[in-house]
Enzyme design. Sequence first.
Site, PDB file in Angstrom:
ATOM      1  N   ASP A  93       0.839  -1.201   0.000  1.00  0.00           N
ATOM      2  CA  ASP A  93       0.000   0.000   0.000  1.00  0.00           C
ATOM      3  C   ASP A  93       0.873   1.250   0.000  1.00  0.00           C
ATOM      4  O   ASP A  93       2.007   1.241   0.484  1.00  0.00           O
ATOM      5  CB  ASP A  93      -0.979   0.006   1.175  1.00  0.00           C
ATOM      6  CG  ASP A  93      -0.292   0.063   2.534  1.00  0.00           C
ATOM      7  OD1 ASP A  93       0.711  -0.654   2.722  1.00  0.00           O
ATOM      8  OD2 ASP A  93      -0.757   0.815   3.411  1.00  0.00           O
ATOM      9  N   GLU A 101      -0.067  -0.690   5.908  1.00  0.00           N
ATOM     10  CA  GLU A 101       1.032  -0.115   6.680  1.00  0.00           C
ATOM     11  C   GLU A 101       0.932   1.397   6.731  1.00  0.00           C
ATOM     12  O   GLU A 101       1.207   2.010   7.763  1.00  0.00           O
ATOM     13  CB  GLU A 101       2.376  -0.531   6.073  1.00  0.00           C
ATOM     14  CG  GLU A 101       3.570  -0.350   7.016  1.00  0.00           C
ATOM     15  CD  GLU A 101       4.189   1.044   6.969  1.00  0.00           C
ATOM     16  OE1 GLU A 101       5.002   1.358   7.850  1.00  0.00           O
ATOM     17  OE2 GLU A 101       3.865   1.819   6.048  1.00  0.00           O
TER      18      GLU A 101
END
Length: 395
Positions: free
Chosen positions: A76, A141
């Site tokens: 991500d 994250e």
Amino acid sequence: MTLPVNPVDNLAALIRCPSVTPAEGGALTALEKMLKLMGFSANRPVFSDDNTPDIENLYARKSGNGPHLMFAGHTDVVPPGDEKDWKHPPFAAAIEDGVMYGRGAVDMKGGIACFVAAVARHIEKHGNIKGSISFLITGDEEGPAVNGTVKLLEWAKQRGESWDASIVGEPTNPNALGDMIKIGRRGSLSGTITVHGVQGHAAYPHLAENPVRGIVTLVDSLLCPAFDEGTANFQASNLEVTTIDVGNKATNVIPNKATASFNIRFNDTWTAESLQAEIISRLERAARDNRLRQGRETPIKYELTWRERPSHVFLTHDEKLIGTLTASVEAVTGKRPELSTSGGTSDARFIKDYCPVVEFGLTGQTMHMVDERVALADLEGLTQIYERFIADFFG
């Protein structure tokens, strides 16, 4: 069958997936395809929690007889902002003058691309691995980090997985490849203080109680004296006030409430619990000894709310892991990397509860910025470092 030995091709495939948290964006699918070409088995668990988006994750393993090395990271990325500000579209993986542009180029699709290439080169040269390698990759994250690594680790453990060591491929180098290996991280603790007063006219302060006086007094008690002077492996603990707000647009009105938020990055002098106790002690003493208004007998009324879960300080001592990676960096770059605990938190804070962990990746100068980019030479250099590390770690 062509193995994914080229980190440039690997990274281009990942950047072209718009995986802005919480969207998977095709990034895990692209990574899974690369890993399956090398004989990895893969799972894609999805985790959920209250008031957070569902997150897809990936755990892939290639098994062998010997130690088990985990590579951890995230696909991500943060939003690119206004794409008109970019020299090249943020998800195009454009290359110009030996540099690839794209969101996630260094944080941290680049690290993933290089480790994939390193494993592929090792398999191409040696045919197998004298042990097991797993990829533990999350899509959470850059977001709340609730449905990502912390749950993926427990999910894997419940299925019998255990690890001997881990590398997190975050961009650890301040200026150039080979500068720094992260062998630990400071803890992180956040809170919000709210002081209640009595609203009134600014010309008649004796009829009001100004909470701004209180919030300034309480914040000052946290800023001075210093919490510590640092330790052998960590810099001094540091508190930063991140917001002060009264929600008052009028200049002639004393507000009835003031809030301040803070974050403290702390070293191994403290645990999260002992630091919380110290903060509470300072606030209680300051509230007891000061007043919102001269002549007022009651102490400052305040509330303290802890924000999110604290991140605990940790330091890795594993000589094989640190020594092997240090030697690999030095062999490729000619530089001996600094062993550091500086910087912010990462998912290594979760992994440290399962196995020794270090962090090493690309340079971080453009992470989260417009025109995030990486030199193609650095992709090749990091791949060579990872490849040498894999060979030496498994002997």
